[in-house]
Design a protein around this motif. Structure first.
Motif, PDB file in Angstrom:
ATOM      1  N   MET A 134      -3.234  10.231  -1.348  1.00  7.74           N
ATOM      2  CA  MET A 134      -3.952   8.995  -1.661  1.00  7.74           C
ATOM      3  C   MET A 134      -3.355   7.801  -0.917  1.00  7.74           C
ATOM      4  SD  MET A 134      -5.154   7.474  -5.302  1.00  7.74           S
ATOM      5  CE  MET A 134      -6.187   8.898  -5.494  1.00  7.74           C
ATOM      6  N   VAL A 135      -2.063   7.846  -0.624  1.00  8.06           N
ATOM      7  CA  VAL A 135      -1.415   6.766   0.113  1.00  8.06           C
ATOM      8  C   VAL A 135      -1.836   6.830   1.566  1.00  8.06           C
ATOM      9  CG1 VAL A 135       0.777   5.815   0.846  1.00  8.06           C
ATOM     10  CG2 VAL A 135       0.533   6.692  -1.459  1.00  8.06           C
ATOM     11  N   GLN A 136      -2.200   5.701   2.132  1.00 12.27           N
ATOM     12  CA  GLN A 136      -2.677   5.630   3.495  1.00 12.27           C
ATOM     13  C   GLN A 136      -1.764   4.740   4.321  1.00 12.27           C
ATOM     14  OE1 GLN A 136      -6.560   3.977   3.021  1.00 12.27           O
ATOM     15  NE2 GLN A 136      -7.327   5.678   1.796  1.00 12.27           N
ATOM     16  N   ASN A 137      -1.921   4.850   5.634  1.00 12.30           N
ATOM     17  CA  ASN A 137      -1.216   3.911   6.508  1.00 12.30           C
ATOM     18  C   ASN A 137      -1.974   2.598   6.510  1.00 12.30           C
ATOM     19  OD1 ASN A 137       0.761   5.754   7.289  1.00 12.30           O
ATOM     20  ND2 ASN A 137      -0.607   6.680   8.824  1.00 12.30           N
ATOM     21  N   ASN A 138      -1.302   1.538   6.112  1.00 17.47           N
ATOM     22  CA  ASN A 138      -1.967   0.245   5.954  1.00 17.47           C
ATOM     23  C   ASN A 138      -1.220  -0.830   6.716  1.00 17.47           C
ATOM     24  OD1 ASN A 138      -3.803   1.249   3.941  1.00 17.47           O
ATOM     25  ND2 ASN A 138      -2.039   1.321   2.581  1.00 17.47           N
ATOM     26  N   PRO A 139      -1.895  -1.941   7.057  1.00 12.03           N
ATOM     27  CA  PRO A 139      -1.182  -3.085   7.602  1.00 12.03           C
ATOM     28  C   PRO A 139      -0.152  -3.562   6.590  1.00 12.03           C
ATOM     29  CG  PRO A 139      -3.566  -3.348   7.788  1.00 12.03           C
ATOM     30  CD  PRO A 139      -3.330  -2.164   6.909  1.00 12.03           C
ATOM     31  N   ARG A 140       1.025  -3.959   7.062  1.00 11.62           N
ATOM     32  CA  ARG A 140       2.089  -4.335   6.143  1.00 11.62           C
ATOM     33  C   ARG A 140       2.636  -5.709   6.471  1.00 11.62           C
ATOM     34  NH1 ARG A 140       5.707   1.230   6.004  1.00 11.62           N
ATOM     35  NH2 ARG A 140       4.091   2.603   5.211  1.00 11.62           N
ATOM     36  N   LEU A 141       3.265  -6.281   5.467  1.00  9.66           N
ATOM     37  CA  LEU A 141       4.001  -7.510   5.704  1.00  9.66           C
ATOM     38  C   LEU A 141       5.295  -7.138   6.391  1.00  9.66           C
ATOM     39  CD1 LEU A 141       3.619  -9.371   2.297  1.00  9.66           C
ATOM     40  CD2 LEU A 141       2.362  -9.769   4.399  1.00  9.66           C
ATOM     41  N   ALA A 142       5.580  -7.742   7.503  1.00  9.15           N
ATOM     42  CA  ALA A 142       6.821  -7.439   8.219  1.00  9.15           C
ATOM     43  C   ALA A 142       7.921  -8.371   7.748  1.00  9.15           C
ATOM     44  CB  ALA A 142       6.605  -7.615   9.722  1.00  9.15           C
ATOM     45  N   PRO A 143       9.158  -7.857   7.534  1.00  5.16           N
ATOM     46  CA  PRO A 143      10.263  -8.732   7.163  1.00  5.16           C
ATOM     47  C   PRO A 143      10.503  -9.764   8.255  1.00  5.16           C
ATOM     48  CG  PRO A 143      10.831  -6.419   6.846  1.00  5.16           C
ATOM     49  CD  PRO A 143       9.548  -6.451   7.605  1.00  5.16           C
ATOM     50  N   ASP A 144      10.798 -10.998   7.861  1.00  2.00           N
ATOM     51  CA  ASP A 144      11.109 -11.998   8.865  1.00  2.00           C
ATOM     52  C   ASP A 144      12.614 -11.995   9.116  1.00  2.00           C
ATOM     53  OD1 ASP A 144      10.632 -14.747   6.508  1.00  2.00           O
ATOM     54  OD2 ASP A 144      12.206 -13.232   6.674  1.00  2.00           O
ATOM     55  N   ASN A 145      13.088 -12.933   9.843  1.00  2.00           N
ATOM     56  CA  ASN A 145      14.490 -12.947  10.243  1.00  2.00           C
ATOM     57  C   ASN A 145      15.377 -13.691   9.267  1.00  2.00           C
ATOM     58  OD1 ASN A 145      13.986 -11.491  12.615  1.00  2.00           O
ATOM     59  ND2 ASN A 145      13.339 -13.356  13.682  1.00  2.00           N
ATOM     60  N   THR A 146      14.837 -14.105   8.131  1.00  2.00           N
ATOM     61  CA  THR A 146      15.640 -14.810   7.140  1.00  2.00           C
ATOM     62  C   THR A 146      15.839 -13.914   5.929  1.00  2.00           C
ATOM     63  OG1 THR A 146      13.765 -15.773   5.986  1.00  2.00           O
ATOM     64  CG2 THR A 146      14.591 -16.976   7.898  1.00  2.00           C
ATOM     65  N   ASP A 147      16.707 -14.339   5.037  1.00  2.00           N
ATOM     66  CA  ASP A 147      16.955 -13.576   3.824  1.00  2.00           C
ATOM     67  C   ASP A 147      15.977 -13.934   2.710  1.00  2.00           C
ATOM     68  OD1 ASP A 147      19.082 -12.227   4.933  1.00  2.00           O
ATOM     69  OD2 ASP A 147      20.536 -13.740   4.339  1.00  2.00           O
ATOM     70  N   ILE A 148      15.194 -14.982   2.907  1.00  2.00           N
ATOM     71  CA  ILE A 148      14.311 -15.474   1.858  1.00  2.00           C
ATOM     72  C   ILE A 148      12.878 -15.536   2.374  1.00  2.00           C
ATOM     73  CG2 ILE A 148      13.731 -17.430   0.367  1.00  2.00           C
ATOM     74  CD1 ILE A 148      16.683 -18.168   0.352  1.00  2.00           C
ATOM     75  N   MET A 149      11.966 -15.033   1.558  1.00  2.00           N
ATOM     76  CA  MET A 149      10.540 -15.143   1.873  1.00  2.00           C
ATOM     77  C   MET A 149       9.803 -15.422   0.576  1.00  2.00           C
ATOM     78  SD  MET A 149       8.014 -12.361   3.685  1.00  2.00           S
ATOM     79  CE  MET A 149       6.276 -12.743   3.987  1.00  2.00           C
ATOM     80  N   LYS A 150       9.174 -16.561   0.482  1.00  2.00           N
ATOM     81  CA  LYS A 150       8.434 -16.953  -0.710  1.00  2.00           C
ATOM     82  C   LYS A 150       7.063 -16.278  -0.732  1.00  2.00           C
ATOM     83  CE  LYS A 150      11.140 -20.097  -2.724  1.00  2.00           C
ATOM     84  NZ  LYS A 150      11.557 -20.047  -4.141  1.00  2.00           N
ATOM     85  N   ILE A 151       6.602 -15.983  -1.926  1.00  2.00           N
ATOM     86  CA  ILE A 151       5.270 -15.418  -2.080  1.00  2.00           C
ATOM     87  C   ILE A 151       4.286 -16.570  -2.227  1.00  2.00           C
ATOM     88  CG2 ILE A 151       3.779 -13.898  -3.447  1.00  2.00           C
ATOM     89  CD1 ILE A 151       6.210 -12.283  -4.195  1.00  2.00           C
ATOM     90  N   THR A 152       3.779 -17.024  -1.112  1.00  2.00           N
ATOM     91  CA  THR A 152       2.755 -18.068  -1.101  1.00  2.00           C
ATOM     92  C   THR A 152       1.415 -17.454  -1.466  1.00  2.00           C
ATOM     93  OG1 THR A 152       2.265 -17.660   1.229  1.00  2.00           O
ATOM     94  CG2 THR A 152       4.019 -19.256   0.739  1.00  2.00           C
ATOM     95  N   LYS A 153       0.384 -18.279  -1.572  1.00  5.73           N
ATOM     96  CA  LYS A 153      -0.945 -17.762  -1.890  1.00  5.73           C
ATOM     97  C   LYS A 153      -1.418 -16.771  -0.834  1.00  5.73           C
ATOM     98  CE  LYS A 153      -2.628 -21.667  -4.644  1.00  5.73           C
ATOM     99  NZ  LYS A 153      -3.680 -22.718  -4.761  1.00  5.73           N
ATOM    100  N   ILE A 154      -1.127 -17.068   0.435  1.00  3.47           N
ATOM    101  CA  ILE A 154      -1.550 -16.173   1.519  1.00  3.47           C
ATOM    102  C   ILE A 154      -0.802 -14.848   1.432  1.00  3.47           C
ATOM    103  CG2 ILE A 154      -1.521 -15.836   4.025  1.00  3.47           C
ATOM    104  CD1 ILE A 154      -2.027 -18.829   4.324  1.00  3.47           C
ATOM    105  N   VAL A 155       0.498 -14.907   1.207  1.00  4.81           N
ATOM    106  CA  VAL A 155       1.298 -13.688   1.087  1.00  4.81           C
ATOM    107  C   VAL A 155       0.842 -12.883  -0.127  1.00  4.81           C
ATOM    108  CG1 VAL A 155       3.620 -12.791   0.663  1.00  4.81           C
ATOM    109  CG2 VAL A 155       3.290 -14.651   2.298  1.00  4.81           C
ATOM    110  N   ALA A 156       0.559 -13.570  -1.248  1.00  2.04           N
ATOM    111  CA  ALA A 156       0.106 -12.886  -2.459  1.00  2.04           C
ATOM    112  C   ALA A 156      -1.202 -12.134  -2.206  1.00  2.04           C
ATOM    113  CB  ALA A 156      -0.071 -13.893  -3.589  1.00  2.04           C
ATOM    114  N   ARG A 157      -2.104 -12.721  -1.451  1.00  2.00           N
ATOM    115  CA  ARG A 157      -3.365 -12.050  -1.144  1.00  2.00           C
ATOM    116  C   ARG A 157      -3.123 -10.782  -0.330  1.00  2.00           C
ATOM    117  NH1 ARG A 157      -5.643 -17.371  -0.547  1.00  2.00           N
ATOM    118  NH2 ARG A 157      -5.329 -17.321   1.715  1.00  2.00           N
TER     119      ARG A 157
END
Length: 235
Positions: A1-24
Motif C-alpha cells: 500500500m505504501v508508494q513512492n511519493n514526493p517528499r519533504l527534503a531536510p534542509d541544511n538547518t536543525d530547525i524546520m517549522k511546520i508552516t501552513k504550506i509544509v502542513a499541506r
C-alpha cells in the motif's frame, strides 16, 4: 500500500517549522498512504463508518517543529462542539513514549511511522474496522478504566450503546447496555456520571436513548452538517 511519493527534503538547518504550506504537504503525503481517508482539515484525515468517525490526526508539537500521529475515533451520536480524539492511540517508541516526527525528517520517516501506527492501533487503518470492532474497543477502554480505578469512562460506555443503536445494531446495543449496567452497579454514590445525581437516572436515560432511533439519526445528521463532514468518505 505504501508508494513512492514526493517528499519533504531536510534542509541544511536543525530547525524546520511546520508552516501552513509544509502542513499541506505533510497531509498530502499521509493521504497518499491512507487513500480510504478524506483530508478533512490540514493534518487531519477522516472516514465515516456509520455513526462514528475514524481519524488520523497529525498533532503539532508546541514548538511547531514536529508532529505526533494519532489514530482515534469520534461518535456522532452526541452533540459535541469539536471532533474529538476519543480512544486516541499516539504513535509510540519502543520505550512506550509518544514519538514526534520532526518536520525536517518527515520525508525520511513518515512511511515507517504510518506502518507502525497501523501496527500499534487497536483498530485497523489500512482496512476499515467493522462497527462491532469499534464497539468492542469502546468496551475494552471502559473496562480498563474500571480496573485501574480511573475516571468512569462514561462517555465510552455511552458510545458503546448509542453507536450501534444509531446503526440499527440492536443486539449489539443491548449487549453493551447490559455491560454498562453491570459496570455501573459497582460505582459508589459519589461516582455517578457527571451531570447526574444518581447513576440509576443515567441508566434510565441511556436505555431510553438507545430506543430513540429517530432521535439518534437526527443527531448524527446534525453533527455531519455542523462539522462539515458531508464530503468525508464512508466505509
Amino acid at each position: 500500500m505504501v508508494q513512492n511519493n514526493p517528499r519533504l527534503a531536510p534542509d541544511n538547518t536543525d530547525i524546520m517549522k511546520i508552516t501552513k504550506i509544509v502542513a499541506r504537504r505533510i497531509t498530502a503525503d499521509w493521504s497518499r498512504l491512507f487513500p480510504a481517508f478524506t483530508v478533512w482539515q490540514s493534518l487531519r484525515l477522516m472516514r465515516r463508518i456509520g455513526p462514528v468517525l475514524q481519524g488520523i490526526t497529525l498533532d503539532l508539537s508546541t514548538s511547531g517543529e514536529s508532529y505526533y500521529p494519532h489514530a482515534h475515533v469520534h461518535a456522532l451520536t452526541k452533540d459535541f462542539p469539536v471532533v474529538s480524539l476519543d480512544l486516541s492511540q499516539r504513535l509510540i517508541t519502543a520505550a512506550g513514549v509518544g514519538e514526534g516526527i520532526p518536520a525536517r525528517l518527515h520525508g525520511e520517516r513518515f512511511e515507517d511511522a504510518a506502518r507502525r501506527l497501523e501496527a500499534q492501533s487497536q483498530l485497523p487503518l489500512w482496512e476499515a474496522p467493522t462497527l462491532k470492532q469499534i464497539v468492542h474497543e469502546y468496551r475494552r477502554h471502559a473496562l480498563d478504566a474500571q480496573r485501574w480505578r480511573l475516571p468512569n469512562a462514561e462517555p465510552q460506555l455511552e458510545d458503546s450503546v448509542l453507536v450501534p443503536a444509531a446503526a440499527g445494531k440492536h443486539v449489539l446495543a443491548t449487549e453493551s447496555l447490559r455491560l454498562v449496567s453491570h459496570v455501573a452497579s459497582g460505582w459508589s454514590k459519589l461516582e455517578a456520571p457527571r451531570g447526574w445525581e444518581r447513576t440509576s437516572d443515567w441508566l434510565d436515560w441511556l436505555a431510553a436513548r438507545m430506543h430513540d432511533t429517530e432521535g439518534l439519526t437526527v443527531t448524527v445528521e446534525e453533527q455531519i452538517l455542523r462539522h462539515k463532514l458531508s464530503e468525508v468518505q464512508t466505509a
